[in-house]
Design a protein around this motif. Structure first.
Motif, PDB file in Angstrom:
ATOM      1  N   SER A   1      37.702  17.393  40.150  1.00 48.61           N
ATOM      2  CA  SER A   1      37.738  16.782  38.811  1.00 48.61           C
ATOM      3  C   SER A   1      39.068  17.039  38.110  1.00 48.61           C
ATOM      4  CB  SER A   1      36.576  17.279  37.948  1.00 48.61           C
ATOM      5  OG  SER A   1      36.678  18.661  37.724  1.00 48.61           O
ATOM      6  N   GLY A   2      39.724  18.155  38.456  1.00 51.26           N
ATOM      7  CA  GLY A   2      41.028  18.441  37.844  1.00 51.26           C
ATOM      8  C   GLY A   2      42.032  17.346  38.165  1.00 51.26           C
TER       9      GLY A   2
ATOM     10  N   TYR B   1      42.061  14.649  35.525  1.00 51.30           N
ATOM     11  CA  TYR B   1      42.812  15.021  34.318  1.00 51.30           C
ATOM     12  C   TYR B   1      44.325  15.007  34.606  1.00 51.30           C
ATOM     13  CZ  TYR B   1      38.414  16.132  32.106  1.00 51.30           C
ATOM     14  OH  TYR B   1      37.165  16.019  31.558  1.00 51.30           O
ATOM     15  N   ARG B   2      44.702  15.451  35.811  1.00 46.93           N
ATOM     16  CA  ARG B   2      46.116  15.438  36.181  1.00 46.93           C
ATOM     17  C   ARG B   2      46.642  13.998  36.258  1.00 46.93           C
ATOM     18  NH1 ARG B   2      48.180  20.269  38.784  1.00 46.93           N
ATOM     19  NH2 ARG B   2      46.655  21.940  38.555  1.00 46.93           N
TER      20      ARG B   2
ATOM     21  N   SER C   1      45.908  19.977  31.110  1.00 46.08           N
ATOM     22  CA  SER C   1      45.231  20.925  30.235  1.00 46.08           C
ATOM     23  C   SER C   1      45.332  20.462  28.770  1.00 46.08           C
ATOM     24  CB  SER C   1      45.853  22.315  30.453  1.00 46.08           C
ATOM     25  OG  SER C   1      45.338  23.246  29.565  1.00 46.08           O
TER      26      SER C   1
ATOM     27  N   ALA D   1      43.080  17.372  28.300  1.00 48.11           N
ATOM     28  CA  ALA D   1      41.658  17.720  28.484  1.00 48.11           C
ATOM     29  C   ALA D   1      41.002  18.299  27.223  1.00 48.11           C
ATOM     30  CB  ALA D   1      41.520  18.713  29.640  1.00 48.11           C
TER      31      ALA D   1
ATOM     32  N   ARG E   1      37.536  13.287  27.722  1.00 52.08           N
ATOM     33  CA  ARG E   1      36.487  13.851  28.588  1.00 52.08           C
ATOM     34  C   ARG E   1      35.351  12.846  28.756  1.00 52.08           C
ATOM     35  NH1 ARG E   1      38.093  18.864  29.502  1.00 52.08           N
ATOM     36  NH2 ARG E   1      36.296  19.119  30.844  1.00 52.08           N
TER      37      ARG E   1
ATOM     38  N   ARG F   1      35.980  22.678  35.539  1.00 48.92           N
ATOM     39  CA  ARG F   1      35.769  23.670  34.475  1.00 48.92           C
ATOM     40  C   ARG F   1      34.369  23.527  33.870  1.00 48.92           C
ATOM     41  NH1 ARG F   1      40.094  23.696  36.327  1.00 48.92           N
ATOM     42  NH2 ARG F   1      42.014  24.675  35.632  1.00 48.92           N
ATOM     43  N   ASP F   2      33.852  22.271  33.890  1.00 49.56           N
ATOM     44  CA  ASP F   2      32.586  21.987  33.204  1.00 49.56           C
ATOM     45  C   ASP F   2      31.606  21.264  34.118  1.00 49.56           C
ATOM     46  OD1 ASP F   2      34.016  19.649  33.462  1.00 49.56           O
ATOM     47  OD2 ASP F   2      33.466  18.862  31.501  1.00 49.56           O
ATOM     48  N   MET F   3      31.741  21.475  35.427  1.00 48.62           N
ATOM     49  CA  MET F   3      30.850  20.773  36.366  1.00 48.62           C
ATOM     50  C   MET F   3      29.397  21.192  36.134  1.00 48.62           C
ATOM     51  SD  MET F   3      32.820  18.794  38.089  1.00 48.62           S
ATOM     52  CE  MET F   3      33.597  18.622  36.521  1.00 48.62           C
TER      53      MET F   3
ATOM     54  N   ARG G   1      47.245  28.715  30.097  1.00 46.44           N
ATOM     55  CA  ARG G   1      46.289  27.670  30.443  1.00 46.44           C
ATOM     56  C   ARG G   1      44.852  28.183  30.297  1.00 46.44           C
ATOM     57  NH1 ARG G   1      46.879  24.244  35.636  1.00 46.44           N
ATOM     58  NH2 ARG G   1      49.052  24.769  35.466  1.00 46.44           N
TER      59      ARG G   1
ATOM     60  N   ASP H   1      42.126  26.382  27.981  1.00 45.80           N
ATOM     61  CA  ASP H   1      40.896  25.844  28.586  1.00 45.80           C
ATOM     62  C   ASP H   1      39.644  26.533  28.026  1.00 45.80           C
ATOM     63  OD1 ASP H   1      42.545  24.208  30.064  1.00 45.80           O
ATOM     64  OD2 ASP H   1      42.315  25.291  31.966  1.00 45.80           O
TER      65      ASP H   1
ATOM     66  N   ARG I   1      39.195  25.519  23.777  1.00 49.70           N
ATOM     67  CA  ARG I   1      39.013  24.164  23.240  1.00 49.70           C
ATOM     68  C   ARG I   1      37.540  23.962  22.868  1.00 49.70           C
ATOM     69  NH1 ARG I   1      39.773  21.959  29.079  1.00 49.70           N
ATOM     70  NH2 ARG I   1      37.645  22.066  29.780  1.00 49.70           N
TER      71      ARG I   1
HETATM   72  O1   DC Z   1      41.690  22.416  38.254  1.00 45.60           O
HETATM   73  P1   DC Z   1      43.079  21.945  37.836  1.00 45.60           P
HETATM   74  O2   DC Z   1      44.094  23.051  37.705  1.00 45.60           O
HETATM   75  O3   DC Z   1      43.568  20.842  38.722  1.00 45.60           O
HETATM   76  O4   DC Z   1      42.892  21.311  36.364  1.00 45.60           O
HETATM   77  C1   DC Z   1      43.979  20.894  35.588  1.00 45.60           C
HETATM   78  C2   DC Z   1      43.590  20.932  34.113  1.00 45.60           C
HETATM   79  O5   DC Z   1      42.595  19.931  33.860  1.00 45.60           O
HETATM   80  C3   DC Z   1      42.989  22.241  33.638  1.00 45.60           C
HETATM   81  O6   DC Z   1      43.963  23.091  33.064  1.00 45.60           O
HETATM   82  C4   DC Z   1      41.957  21.841  32.620  1.00 45.60           C
HETATM   83  C5   DC Z   1      41.611  20.417  32.954  1.00 45.60           C
HETATM   84  N1   DC Z   1      40.267  20.283  33.553  1.00 45.60           N
HETATM   85  C6   DC Z   1      39.205  20.221  32.697  1.00 45.60           C
HETATM   86  O7   DC Z   1      39.372  20.356  31.486  1.00 45.60           O
HETATM   87  N2   DC Z   1      37.949  19.993  33.176  1.00 45.60           N
HETATM   88  C7   DC Z   1      37.745  19.863  34.484  1.00 45.60           C
HETATM   89  N3   DC Z   1      36.508  19.646  34.925  1.00 45.60           N
HETATM   90  C8   DC Z   1      38.827  19.973  35.396  1.00 45.60           C
HETATM   91  C9   DC Z   1      40.083  20.190  34.888  1.00 45.60           C
END
Ligand code: DC
Length: 228
Positions: free
Chosen positions: A39-40, A43-44, A100, A103, A109, A130-132, A180, A184, A187
């Motif tokens: 999922s990151g 966002y990237r 980040s 996000a 989101r 982060r929120d799965m 970061r 994260d 927020r």
């Molecule tokens: O897992 P990652 O480092 O690739 O994620 C990059 C950024 O994306 C991380 O700093 C926060 C955001 N992110 C998020 O808020 N929710 C997610 N489910 C995955 C990533």
């Protein structure tokens, strides 16, 4: 919409930056024969598309519009943005920091929610982020919170970059990881947090294979419990 579907099990792996979630989640998915959601990467990709188009990373409405209509594809372990492979570019520290920032916005989101849930296909899904467990797949069979000390995570990322022949500073990486983590966790929208029903796993002194074996053992235990 909760997208609950007990026939398609989900294993959610959440945790901070550089905790090794991605590697562990991919290996666990392979072992189970499940699909994998990074999922990151979504966002990237939003951050990368914004930077390419000159959209400011604090312009919530423009970022959300981008997130909703972005042409994204995942194919054979590669990530594609608008028809071009974006794999290496989205892994940069610049895209990570941009992700980040983007996000933090609830509408960004929200725009990514349905896109993430669409990965829930048979025979099952391993999702990392982060929120799965807290928001995207609250009915996951197992929720793992994977972490390691900030120093250990910085050392791992440093080693990865050096092995790729890239320039890296351990001090800078540690500072970036701490910043970061703070963003994260603090927020308002779906912050990084350990859900009450998550299974905590500190990987500071474990090798990847040990972490994978431990997650698989916990998953088998949870899955047999959920059908009993
Ligand atoms: O897992 P990652 O480092 O690739 O994620 C990059 C950024 O994306 C991380 O700093 C926060 C955001 N992110 C998020 O808020 N929710 C997610 N489910 C995955 C990533």
């Amino acid at each position: 919409m909760d997208n609950k579907n007990p026939d398609i099990p989900v294993l959610a792996i959440d945790g901070p930056s550089a905790s090794g979630k991605g590697t562990v989640a991919q290996q666990v998915a392979r072992a189970l024969g499940f699909r994998y959601l990074d999922s990151g990467a979504l966002y990237r990709l939003v951050a990368l598309a914004a930077m390419r188009r000159g959209v400011a990373l604090d312009d919530e409405a423009a970022l959300a519009a981008l997130a909703a209509k972005l042409d994204i594809a995942f194919d054979h372990g590669e990530v594609w943005l608008e028809g071009a492979c974006a794999g290496d570019e989205i892994r940069s520290e610049r895209c990570g920091a941009g992700a980040s920032s983007a996000a933090v916005f609830p509408s960004v989101r929200q725009a990514l929610l349905a896109r993430q849930r669409a990965f829930r296909l048979p025979p099952g899904l391993v999702a990392d982020g982060r929120d799965m467990g807290s928001t995207v797949f609250p009915d996951a069979v197992l929720k793992v919170y994977l972490t390691a000390s900030a120093e250990e995570r910085a050392r791992r990322r440093y080693k990865q970059l050096i092995e790729k022949g890239m320039h890296a500073s351990l001090e800078y990486i540690l500072q970036d990881i701490n910043q970061r983590d703070a963003r994260d966790q603090s927020r308002h929208a779906a912050p990084l947090q350990i859900c009450g029903d998550a299974s905590f796993l500190d990987t500071s002194s474990l090798a990847i294979e040990e972490v994978v074996a431990e997650v698989l053992a916990r998953y088998q235990a949870a899955a047999s419990h959920s059908v009993a």
